[in-house]
Design an enzyme around this catalytic site. Structure first.
Site, PDB file in Angstrom:
ATOM      1  N   GLY A  46       0.829  -1.191   0.000  1.00  0.00           N
ATOM      2  CA  GLY A  46       0.000   0.000   0.000  1.00  0.00           C
ATOM      3  C   GLY A  46       0.864   1.240   0.000  1.00  0.00           C
ATOM      4  O   GLY A  46       2.038   1.204   0.376  1.00  0.00           O
ATOM      5  N   GLN A  51       2.897   9.948   1.248  1.00  0.00           N
ATOM      6  CA  GLN A  51       4.204   9.293   1.289  1.00  0.00           C
ATOM      7  C   GLN A  51       5.074   9.659   0.100  1.00  0.00           C
ATOM      8  O   GLN A  51       6.283   9.463   0.139  1.00  0.00           O
ATOM      9  CB  GLN A  51       4.042   7.774   1.371  1.00  0.00           C
ATOM     10  CG  GLN A  51       3.467   7.301   2.699  1.00  0.00           C
ATOM     11  CD  GLN A  51       3.305   5.808   2.694  1.00  0.00           C
ATOM     12  OE1 GLN A  51       2.279   5.285   2.267  1.00  0.00           O
ATOM     13  NE2 GLN A  51       4.330   5.114   3.170  1.00  0.00           N
ATOM     14  N   CYS A  88       6.287  -0.260   7.225  1.00  0.00           N
ATOM     15  CA  CYS A  88       5.892   0.900   6.429  1.00  0.00           C
ATOM     16  C   CYS A  88       7.030   1.300   5.509  1.00  0.00           C
ATOM     17  O   CYS A  88       8.188   1.337   5.925  1.00  0.00           O
ATOM     18  CB  CYS A  88       5.542   2.053   7.370  1.00  0.00           C
ATOM     19  SG  CYS A  88       5.014   3.549   6.533  1.00  0.00           S
ATOM     20  N   LEU A  89       6.691   1.609   4.262  1.00  0.00           N
ATOM     21  CA  LEU A  89       7.702   2.060   3.310  1.00  0.00           C
ATOM     22  C   LEU A  89       8.347   3.368   3.750  1.00  0.00           C
ATOM     23  O   LEU A  89       9.471   3.663   3.358  1.00  0.00           O
ATOM     24  CB  LEU A  89       7.083   2.223   1.918  1.00  0.00           C
ATOM     25  CG  LEU A  89       6.579   0.930   1.261  1.00  0.00           C
ATOM     26  CD1 LEU A  89       5.872   1.241  -0.046  1.00  0.00           C
ATOM     27  CD2 LEU A  89       7.716  -0.047   1.052  1.00  0.00           C
ATOM     28  N   HIS A 130      -3.993   1.230   7.673  1.00  0.00           N
ATOM     29  CA  HIS A 130      -2.647   1.814   7.650  1.00  0.00           C
ATOM     30  C   HIS A 130      -2.585   2.993   6.678  1.00  0.00           C
ATOM     31  O   HIS A 130      -2.099   4.077   7.028  1.00  0.00           O
ATOM     32  CB  HIS A 130      -1.650   0.721   7.238  1.00  0.00           C
ATOM     33  CG  HIS A 130      -0.232   1.172   7.163  1.00  0.00           C
ATOM     34  ND1 HIS A 130       0.711   0.750   8.069  1.00  0.00           N
ATOM     35  CD2 HIS A 130       0.421   1.977   6.289  1.00  0.00           C
ATOM     36  CE1 HIS A 130       1.888   1.290   7.753  1.00  0.00           C
ATOM     37  NE2 HIS A 130       1.728   2.039   6.675  1.00  0.00           N
ATOM     38  N   GLU A 131      -3.081   2.803   5.469  1.00  0.00           N
ATOM     39  CA  GLU A 131      -2.991   3.860   4.455  1.00  0.00           C
ATOM     40  C   GLU A 131      -3.932   5.021   4.763  1.00  0.00           C
ATOM     41  O   GLU A 131      -3.573   6.183   4.569  1.00  0.00           O
ATOM     42  CB  GLU A 131      -3.240   3.297   3.053  1.00  0.00           C
ATOM     43  CG  GLU A 131      -2.285   2.213   2.620  1.00  0.00           C
ATOM     44  CD  GLU A 131      -0.804   2.537   2.790  1.00  0.00           C
ATOM     45  OE1 GLU A 131      -0.420   3.727   2.727  1.00  0.00           O
ATOM     46  OE2 GLU A 131      -0.017   1.598   3.001  1.00  0.00           O
ATOM     47  N   HIS A 134      -2.353   7.197   7.261  1.00  0.00           N
ATOM     48  CA  HIS A 134      -1.376   8.110   6.647  1.00  0.00           C
ATOM     49  C   HIS A 134      -2.044   9.412   6.203  1.00  0.00           C
ATOM     50  O   HIS A 134      -1.462  10.493   6.342  1.00  0.00           O
ATOM     51  CB  HIS A 134      -0.708   7.465   5.426  1.00  0.00           C
ATOM     52  CG  HIS A 134       0.532   6.712   5.721  1.00  0.00           C
ATOM     53  ND1 HIS A 134       1.646   7.283   6.303  1.00  0.00           N
ATOM     54  CD2 HIS A 134       0.865   5.418   5.492  1.00  0.00           C
ATOM     55  CE1 HIS A 134       2.598   6.375   6.420  1.00  0.00           C
ATOM     56  NE2 HIS A 134       2.144   5.227   5.948  1.00  0.00           N
TER      57      HIS A 134
END
Length: 160
Positions: A46, A51, A88-89, A130-131, A134
């Site tokens: 995701g 991000q 997480c990226l 999660h997304e 963000h």
């Protein structure tokens, strides 16, 4: 399409709240394409627009069953509980247990602007949460499970 730079660690943009998309134009569609390419190149499941430095309510998700593009997503229902390892990226090299709902329903627009309902369980539910977090300036590290919660789900090695 282009791979964009993923903002990492203490980049202040990651703590900002993203703005609603009021018009789905070519810029938003290019953003969706670029985000998908960036997510796949980084081997993530995701990615939120914030991000890649864009404060718009746009996410992409693919947990192995195809790309999902969500514009202005909002969670409408939550059910159950799961405690799993999350990463997480934007926080490379780290992961930890979090508590998330086991099932969520999400309302969002697709790239044509049509409002749709999506349901996710397990990993997909975690990815949605999660997304969407963000988009509100929340990182998974804000939702870490404590030792008692981890033991409740996974048991304690000392007790086996």
């Amino acid at each position: 399409m282009a791979v964009r730079n993923i903002r990492i660690n203490d980049d202040p943009i990651l703590r900002k709240k993203s703005r609603e998309v009021t018009e789905i134009d070519d810029r938003i569609k290019t953003l969706l394409d670029d985000m998908a390419e960036t997510m796949y190149k980084a081997e993530g499941v995701g990615l939120a627009a914030v991000q890649v430095g864009v404060l718009r309510r746009v996410i992409v998700i693919d947990v192995g069953d195809g790309l999902m593009e969500l514009i202005n997503p909002e969670i409408t229902e939550k059910d159950g509980k799961q405690c799993e390892i999350e990463g997480c990226l934007s926080i490379p090299g780290n992961s930890a247990y979090t508590i998330r709902p086991f099932t969520v329903k999400v309302r969002a627009q697709n790239r044509e602007g049509k409002w749709c309902m999506y349901k996710g369980e397990g990993l997909k539910a975690r990815a949605f949460c999660h997304e969407i977090d963000h988009l509100n300036g929340i990182l998974y590290t804000d939702n870490l499970a404590n030792e008692d919660e981890i033991n409740e789900f996974h048991g304690n090695e000392d007790n086996k």
